[in-house]
Design an enzyme around this catalytic site. Structure first.
Site, PDB file in Angstrom:
ATOM      1  N   THR A  16       0.842  -1.254   0.115  1.00 40.37           N
ATOM      2  CA  THR A  16      -0.050  -0.028  -0.048  1.00 40.37           C
ATOM      3  C   THR A  16       0.754   1.285   0.130  1.00 40.37           C
ATOM      4  OG1 THR A  16      -1.985   1.128   1.081  1.00 40.37           O
ATOM      5  CG2 THR A  16      -0.161   0.092   2.689  1.00 40.37           C
ATOM      6  N   ASN A  17       0.400   2.477   0.398  1.00 39.44           N
ATOM      7  CA  ASN A  17       1.179   3.689   0.411  1.00 39.44           C
ATOM      8  C   ASN A  17       0.630   4.687   1.487  1.00 39.44           C
ATOM      9  OD1 ASN A  17      -1.309   5.548  -0.718  1.00 39.44           O
ATOM     10  ND2 ASN A  17      -1.149   4.131  -2.388  1.00 39.44           N
ATOM     11  N   LYS A  18       1.349   5.697   1.440  1.00 41.94           N
ATOM     12  CA  LYS A  18       0.913   6.693   2.781  1.00 41.94           C
ATOM     13  C   LYS A  18      -0.421   7.374   2.597  1.00 41.94           C
ATOM     14  CE  LYS A  18       4.887   8.249   4.390  1.00 41.94           C
ATOM     15  NZ  LYS A  18       6.242   8.784   4.148  1.00 41.94           N
ATOM     16  N   SER A  19      -1.024   7.349   1.650  1.00 46.17           N
ATOM     17  CA  SER A  19      -2.331   7.949   1.613  1.00 46.17           C
ATOM     18  C   SER A  19      -3.325   8.039   2.497  1.00 46.17           C
ATOM     19  CB  SER A  19      -3.149   7.648   0.181  1.00 46.17           C
ATOM     20  OG  SER A  19      -4.231   8.560   0.295  1.00 46.17           O
TER      21      SER A  19
END
Ligand code: CTP
Length: 403
Positions: free
Chosen positions: A210-213
């Site tokens: 995933t990512n940091k959004s």
């Protein structure tokens, strides 16, 4: 600009123990720059004093004694006339009955009868009273006349019973107030689809890429579109945020699920705003069982995901493609150059370029520093703003393009 700024809100408070929550509501609305005038019924005064409301709103709180003062003959008409909305919270079964029957026996019910603004009723009452056919019939009558009813919720009641009758919490009530106030906005009857959050691509049953959004900018956009009166569909990955009141929420996890949802929802949408941080790569094969350490370091083969905006842009314009398409470009270098490339490749009307190399912009933080690049070649650099302000600015541009 907040939808509540300079709005004149009439807050009617009736005789319920939940009246203390109305003080918090009045305070929150005042902090959001609304002008709040409070009317207490005689029974409300037994639970809470006008001084409490005067202290949080900085304005005179009206009581029954004002009905017999020097200005009495114009008071109820004046209050009702200048208001943008009449909110009655908490609203007892007794006041609901009076409103349903057009009774005008106290300052609040007289004002309600004279008011021409929308009416929002937030019921609060003890066990069994809400479910009683009399209350249900009265509420149905009010709804038929166009009143908006928010709550009540289930839970602990003052009598010690549990059931349906609790006043909804002030923060949520504000969402309902915004929803009602926004209805006649610039985007009324327009459908706006917003995507939010970072997608999650499974590696195995417990792990994801995933990512940091955080989803904050997307949720703020959904709220701003609701404030402008749009019918909003929020396509979101799991986040810690509460969706704005009035949004239709579609929960997704992966880029593929988001693609399917966006394509489906775009078919009849007027605008699509892709604020989600979509994975560009996913594991080619997610392991069916949890990967074990003893099996050694896994070799994970990745494959590209489909570009959602490009997929929507490839649809024939007209029925299936939203008239306005907006993207985001989170960049840590060559901001404008990279954003411009995306604007063209994804055939957007405009793109919000976000410099995530600065500490006060981008993932997780409360503010964004955004430059809007338009398909016409126009550039607009917005100052450092909180995400709600960025959202308002973007929705304003979307509304202008749709007009
Ligand atoms: N986007 C999309 N589908 C993807 C990836 C991104 O629709 N598979 C959208 C994002 O929601 C955003 C815009 O495209 O509105 C730009 O996303 P970004 O990740 O900055 O750009 P990419 O096209 O993925 O390019 P890169 O990651 O190489 O910078």
């Amino acid at each position: 600009m907040s939808v509540l700024k300079d709005k004149h809100i009439l807050l009617g408070v009736t005789g319920s123990i939940a009246a203390f929550k109305a003080a918090d509501l009045a305070s929150k609305l005042t902090q959001m720059d609304a002008q709040v005038d409070v009317i207490l019924t005689p029974t409300a005064e037994k639970f809470i004093t006008p001084l409490t409301f005067q202290s949080v709103t900085g304005r005179h709180a009206f009581t029954e004694s004002d009905l017999w003062g020097g200005e009495a003959h114009v008071l109820h008409v004046g209050l009702g006339k200048s208001a943008d909305i009449l909110v009655i919270a908490p609203c007892t079964a007794n006041t609901i009955a009076k409103l349903a029957h057009g009774e005008a026996g106290n300052l609040l019910t007289i004002t309600a009868l004279a008011a021409q603004c929308p009416l929002l009723v937030a019921p609060a009452m003890d066990g069994g009273m809400f479910d009683h056919p009399a209350t249900q019939e009265n509420l149905a009558k009010l709804k038929e006349r166009g009143a908006y009813v928010a709550g009540p919720t289930e839970g602990h009641l003052a009598s010690g019973l549990a059931g349906k009758g609790r006043l909804i919490e002030p923060a949520e009530l504000i969402g309902h107030i915004r929803f009602v106030l926004g209805r006649r906005g610039r985007l009324a009857a327009k459908k706006v689809v917003v995507s939010a959050g970072g997608t999650q691509e499974p590696l195995d049953p417990v792990r994801v890429l995933t990512n940091k959004s955080s989803g904050k900018q997307g949720y703020a956009l959904a709220q701003a579109a609701l404030d402008a009166g749009a019918n909003v569909t929020l396509i979101t990955t799991p986040t810690s945020l509460t969706p704005p009141v009035g949004a239709r929420v579609i929960n997704v996890q992966t880029a593929k699920q988001m693609l399917d949802a966006v394509l489906k929802e775009s078919a009849d949408a007027d605008a699509l705003i892709m604020a989600a941080a979509v994975a560009d790569f996913r594991p080619k094969q997610a392991a069916g069982n949890k990967m074990k350490k003893r099996d050694g370091i896994p070799q994970i083969e990745l494959e590209e995901t489909e570009d959602i905006l490009e997929a929507v842009a490839a649809l024939k314009s007209g029925k299936r493609r939203p008239r306005v398409m907006v993207g985001f470009a989170a960049e840590s270098r060559n901001l404008l150059e990279n954003a411009n490339e995306k604007l063209k490749a994804k055939k957007l009307d405009f793109i919000a370029a976000n410099d995530i190399s600065s500490k006060d912009a981008g993932f997780g933080v409360e503010t964004n520093r955004v430059t809007l690049l338009f398909e016409t070649g126009k550039h607009e650099s917005l100052p450092l703003m909180n995400k709600a302000e960025v959202a308002d600015a973007i929705i304003e541009r979307v509304a202008a393009l749709l007009e």
